[in-house]
Scaffold this motif. Sequence first.
Motif, short mmCIF file in Angstrom:
data_model
loop_
_atom_site.label_atom_id
_atom_site.label_comp_id
_atom_site.label_asym_id
_atom_site.label_seq_id
_atom_site.Cartn_x
_atom_site.Cartn_y
_atom_site.Cartn_z
N MET A 1 -22.19 2.63 17.95
CA MET A 1 -23.21 2.39 18.96
C MET A 1 -24.55 2.18 18.29
O MET A 1 -24.95 2.96 17.44
CB MET A 1 -23.28 3.60 19.91
CG MET A 1 -24.39 3.49 20.95
SD MET A 1 -24.44 4.95 22.04
CE MET A 1 -24.94 6.22 20.88
N SER A 2 -25.26 1.15 18.66
CA SER A 2 -26.60 0.92 18.14
C SER A 2 -27.58 1.79 18.89
O SER A 2 -27.38 2.13 20.04
CB SER A 2 -27.01 -0.56 18.31
OG SER A 2 -26.11 -1.38 17.62
N GLN A 3 -28.66 2.18 18.23
CA GLN A 3 -29.67 3.00 18.86
C GLN A 3 -31.02 2.36 18.67
O GLN A 3 -31.27 1.68 17.69
CB GLN A 3 -29.69 4.41 18.25
CG GLN A 3 -28.38 5.16 18.49
CD GLN A 3 -28.45 6.57 17.94
OE1 GLN A 3 -29.39 6.96 17.29
NE2 GLN A 3 -27.43 7.33 18.21
N SER A 4 -31.93 2.60 19.62
CA SER A 4 -33.27 2.05 19.51
C SER A 4 -34.19 3.08 18.90
O SER A 4 -33.97 4.28 18.99
CB SER A 4 -33.80 1.64 20.89
OG SER A 4 -33.85 2.77 21.73
N LYS A 5 -35.25 2.61 18.28
CA LYS A 5 -36.26 3.47 17.70
C LYS A 5 -37.61 3.16 18.32
O LYS A 5 -37.95 2.00 18.48
CB LYS A 5 -36.33 3.28 16.17
CG LYS A 5 -35.09 3.72 15.42
CD LYS A 5 -35.28 3.54 13.93
CE LYS A 5 -34.06 4.02 13.15
NZ LYS A 5 -34.23 3.85 11.70
N GLU B 1 -23.02 3.04 25.43
CA GLU B 1 -22.96 4.49 25.42
C GLU B 1 -22.03 4.97 26.54
O GLU B 1 -21.71 4.22 27.46
CB GLU B 1 -24.36 5.09 25.59
CG GLU B 1 -25.09 4.62 26.84
CD GLU B 1 -26.54 5.06 26.84
OE1 GLU B 1 -27.02 5.58 25.82
OE2 GLU B 1 -27.20 4.89 27.89
N GLN B 2 -21.64 6.21 26.43
CA GLN B 2 -20.70 6.76 27.41
C GLN B 2 -21.30 6.72 28.81
O GLN B 2 -22.49 7.00 29.01
CB GLN B 2 -20.35 8.21 27.05
CG GLN B 2 -19.75 8.39 25.66
CD GLN B 2 -18.44 7.65 25.47
OE1 GLN B 2 -17.74 7.38 26.44
NE2 GLN B 2 -18.11 7.32 24.23
N SER C 1 -30.32 -6.64 32.65
CA SER C 1 -29.83 -6.61 31.27
C SER C 1 -29.08 -5.32 30.97
O SER C 1 -29.17 -4.77 29.87
CB SER C 1 -31.00 -6.78 30.30
OG SER C 1 -31.95 -5.74 30.47
N LYS C 2 -28.33 -4.84 31.95
CA LYS C 2 -27.50 -3.67 31.75
C LYS C 2 -26.38 -3.68 32.78
O LYS C 2 -26.49 -4.30 33.84
CB LYS C 2 -28.32 -2.38 31.88
CG LYS C 2 -29.00 -2.20 33.23
CD LYS C 2 -29.86 -0.95 33.23
CE LYS C 2 -30.59 -0.77 34.56
NZ LYS C 2 -31.43 0.45 34.57
N THR C 3 -25.31 -3.01 32.43
CA THR C 3 -24.18 -2.92 33.34
C THR C 3 -23.36 -1.70 32.98
O THR C 3 -23.51 -1.12 31.89
CB THR C 3 -23.31 -4.19 33.28
OG1 THR C 3 -22.36 -4.17 34.35
CG2 THR C 3 -22.56 -4.30 31.96
N THR C 4 -22.47 -1.29 33.89
CA THR C 4 -21.56 -0.19 33.62
C THR C 4 -20.14 -0.67 33.89
O THR C 4 -19.84 -1.21 34.95
CB THR C 4 -21.87 1.03 34.52
OG1 THR C 4 -23.19 1.51 34.23
CG2 THR C 4 -20.87 2.16 34.25
N LEU C 5 -19.29 -0.49 32.90
CA LEU C 5 -17.88 -0.87 33.02
C LEU C 5 -17.05 0.39 33.25
O LEU C 5 -17.29 1.42 32.62
CB LEU C 5 -17.41 -1.58 31.76
CG LEU C 5 -18.22 -2.82 31.33
CD1 LEU C 5 -17.58 -3.46 30.11
CD2 LEU C 5 -18.32 -3.82 32.47
N GLU C 6 -16.09 0.29 34.12
CA GLU C 6 -15.23 1.43 34.44
C GLU C 6 -13.77 1.07 34.23
O GLU C 6 -13.42 -0.11 34.12
CB GLU C 6 -15.47 1.88 35.88
CG GLU C 6 -16.89 2.35 36.15
CD GLU C 6 -17.09 2.77 37.60
OE1 GLU C 6 -16.20 2.48 38.43
OE2 GLU C 6 -18.15 3.38 37.90
N ALA D 1 -19.35 -1.44 18.96
CA ALA D 1 -18.12 -0.71 19.22
C ALA D 1 -18.44 0.68 19.74
O ALA D 1 -19.47 1.29 19.41
CB ALA D 1 -17.30 -0.60 17.94
N LEU D 2 -17.55 1.19 20.58
CA LEU D 2 -17.71 2.55 21.11
C LEU D 2 -16.33 3.15 21.35
O LEU D 2 -15.45 2.50 21.89
CB LEU D 2 -18.50 2.53 22.42
CG LEU D 2 -18.76 3.90 23.05
CD1 LEU D 2 -19.77 4.68 22.20
CD2 LEU D 2 -19.28 3.76 24.48
#
Length: 209
Positions: free
Chosen positions: A1-5, A129-130, A171-176, A205-206
């Motif tokens: 998982m990429s993270q922002s700073k 992310e989860q 610019s975001k979504t949630t997959l289930e 990847a996650l």
Amino acid sequence: MSQSKSVHRSLAILKLPRRVPAFITFAQSVVTAMTNNAYFSSPTPPLPTVTAAITALQSAEAGALSRLKGTVTARNDKKAALVALLQTLRTYVQNTADADAENSAAIIQSAGLPVKKIPAHKTRVFLAEQGPLTGSVKIVAPSAGPRSCYDWQYSSDGGKTWVDAPSTIKSKTTLEGLTAGATVLFRYRSITPKGGQGDWSQSVALLVK
């Protein structure tokens, strides 16, 4: 998982006292702090130029106390000239600090100037992310601007095959419904009014939980 700073910039500021004696003392303290300071090899303007302007203001201030005609105006002119020099010097200190972001605050403080830390932009990244439920994943992409939309895909076999997910205008979504315990790849592409359909992004990847 990429993270922002979060990126922060240390900003050199001038808090110039309004009263002339205090202003002179402040200017002198800056010159003293920068003299033989390893961070500042070639100050702009040169410190002797600033010192000469301080001396000129001191003389003009003494004259202004006499209240003779024209002395206050002359004092104000000398003060304005010194303010301009200090502003240029602040820019020099800021440029020096920007060249060494890790030590920028210490560099500015070593010049006798106050520091203001201002938040800059968050580095734009693509991350997964989860999600709130088992088998769900929240995906966030950098915004492509107003009136853009986003296509999403995921792969459970290392990128050999990709499954389309519903497109969104955010610019975001949630997959289930993903398989818990599986490592899933995610990617996106943006569609903008001017640029049209973009290329697919690098995947992230996650391990789904």
